[in-house]
Structure formats: structure tokens, C-alpha cells
Scaffold this motif. Structure first.
Motif, PDB file in Angstrom:
ATOM      1  N   SER A  48      27.645 -26.444  -4.751  1.00 37.66           N
ATOM      2  CA  SER A  48      26.753 -27.526  -4.350  1.00 37.66           C
ATOM      3  C   SER A  48      25.843 -27.868  -5.515  1.00 37.66           C
ATOM      4  O   SER A  48      25.660 -27.065  -6.440  1.00 37.66           O
ATOM      5  N   TYR A  59      28.505 -31.454  -2.322  1.00 32.65           N
ATOM      6  CA  TYR A  59      29.020 -30.197  -1.770  1.00 32.65           C
ATOM      7  C   TYR A  59      30.525 -30.103  -1.992  1.00 32.65           C
ATOM      8  O   TYR A  59      31.241 -31.106  -1.878  1.00 32.65           O
ATOM      9  N   ASP A  61      34.167 -29.311  -0.720  1.00 33.76           N
ATOM     10  CA  ASP A  61      34.748 -29.529   0.608  1.00 33.76           C
ATOM     11  C   ASP A  61      34.738 -28.251   1.439  1.00 33.76           C
ATOM     12  O   ASP A  61      34.588 -28.303   2.666  1.00 33.76           O
ATOM     13  N   LYS A  64      31.129 -27.958   2.952  1.00 28.86           N
ATOM     14  CA  LYS A  64      30.499 -29.131   3.550  1.00 28.86           C
ATOM     15  C   LYS A  64      30.329 -28.922   5.054  1.00 28.86           C
ATOM     16  O   LYS A  64      31.251 -28.489   5.745  1.00 28.86           O
TER      17      LYS A  64
END
Length: 122
Positions: A48, A59, A61, A64
Motif C-alpha cells: 500500500s 493498495y 489487489d 484491497k
């Protein structure tokens, strides 16, 4: 600018941790901060990032919806709130800084903290 990451520990899957990245030095509020992690035997990967104003966040994936990055420049700190942790989140988490804008490339960052270990057990 010096960086120090803290807040790691051992947690059960589904649990939460809050990492802190404390910065010291001049003009630290102008820096974007990124969080990266490195699992044993794997390359360091982006987690991040937040830009210098806090107005933009990014972020990976894989995190997230579970992780939230924030900054408090009055405390010279950037935080990574991690929830719904999974065993695959295990690794050493590093914070790093660069001027102004975010990046997912660790080579774009010019200063790194020492890392804090996060271990998520199943």
C-alpha cells in the motif's frame, strides 16, 4: 529522514494488526510513504502507499478491502490497519519514503525502515 516501522506480531487468521511507520527529520510531511512486505524466499512486494497529502492511496489487489493506510503528520506517522488477516499476509513489513507521489516500485523509494515481522497462523 529516518523511518521506523513497528506493530508487528503473531496473530490468528482473521485477526487484526496496526502497523506504524514513524518518521523523523526535516520536511517529512512532503513524503509519500509506501508499505512493502517480504515473505521468506520471495521478493519484496508492494502492499500500500499514500501520497504526501494523504489525498491519494493505493493498495495491492491482495489486500484491497482488508487493509487501510492513513497518515497523521502531526505525529509524523503513517499507519497500516490490517484486518481479516490471512496466513499469506505473513512476512516482514517495511515502510519507505519518497518525495510527494506514490509508487508501487520499491526502487523509487530512497529511504527504508528496518521492518517489522507479521506472522499470521491458521
Amino acid at each position: 529522514v529516518q523511518l521506523q516501522a513497528s506493530g508487528g506480531g503473531l496473530v490468528l487468521a482473521g485477526g487484526s494488526l496496526r502497523l506504524s511507520c514513524e518518521r523523523s527529520g526535516r520536511n517529512s510531511s512532503r513524503h509519500a510513504v509506501g508499505w512493502f512486505r517480504q515473505a521468506p524466499g520471495k521478493d519484496r512486494e508492494f502492499v500500500s502507499a499514500i501520497n504526501w497529502s494523504g489525498g491519494r492511496k493505493d493498495y495491492a489487489d491482495s489486500v484491497k478491502g482488508r487493509f487501510t493506510i492513513s497518515r497523521d503528520d502531526a505525529k509524523n506517522a503513517v499507519f497500516l490497519q490490517m484486518t481479516s488477516l490471512k496466513p499469506e499476509d505473513t512476512g516482514v513489513y517495511y515502510c519507505a519514503k519518497r518525495l510527494y507521489s506514490m509508487s508501487r516500485n520499491p526502487r523509487d523509494y530512497d529511504s527504508w525502515g528496518q521492518g517489522t515481522l507479521v506472522t499470521v497462523s491458521s
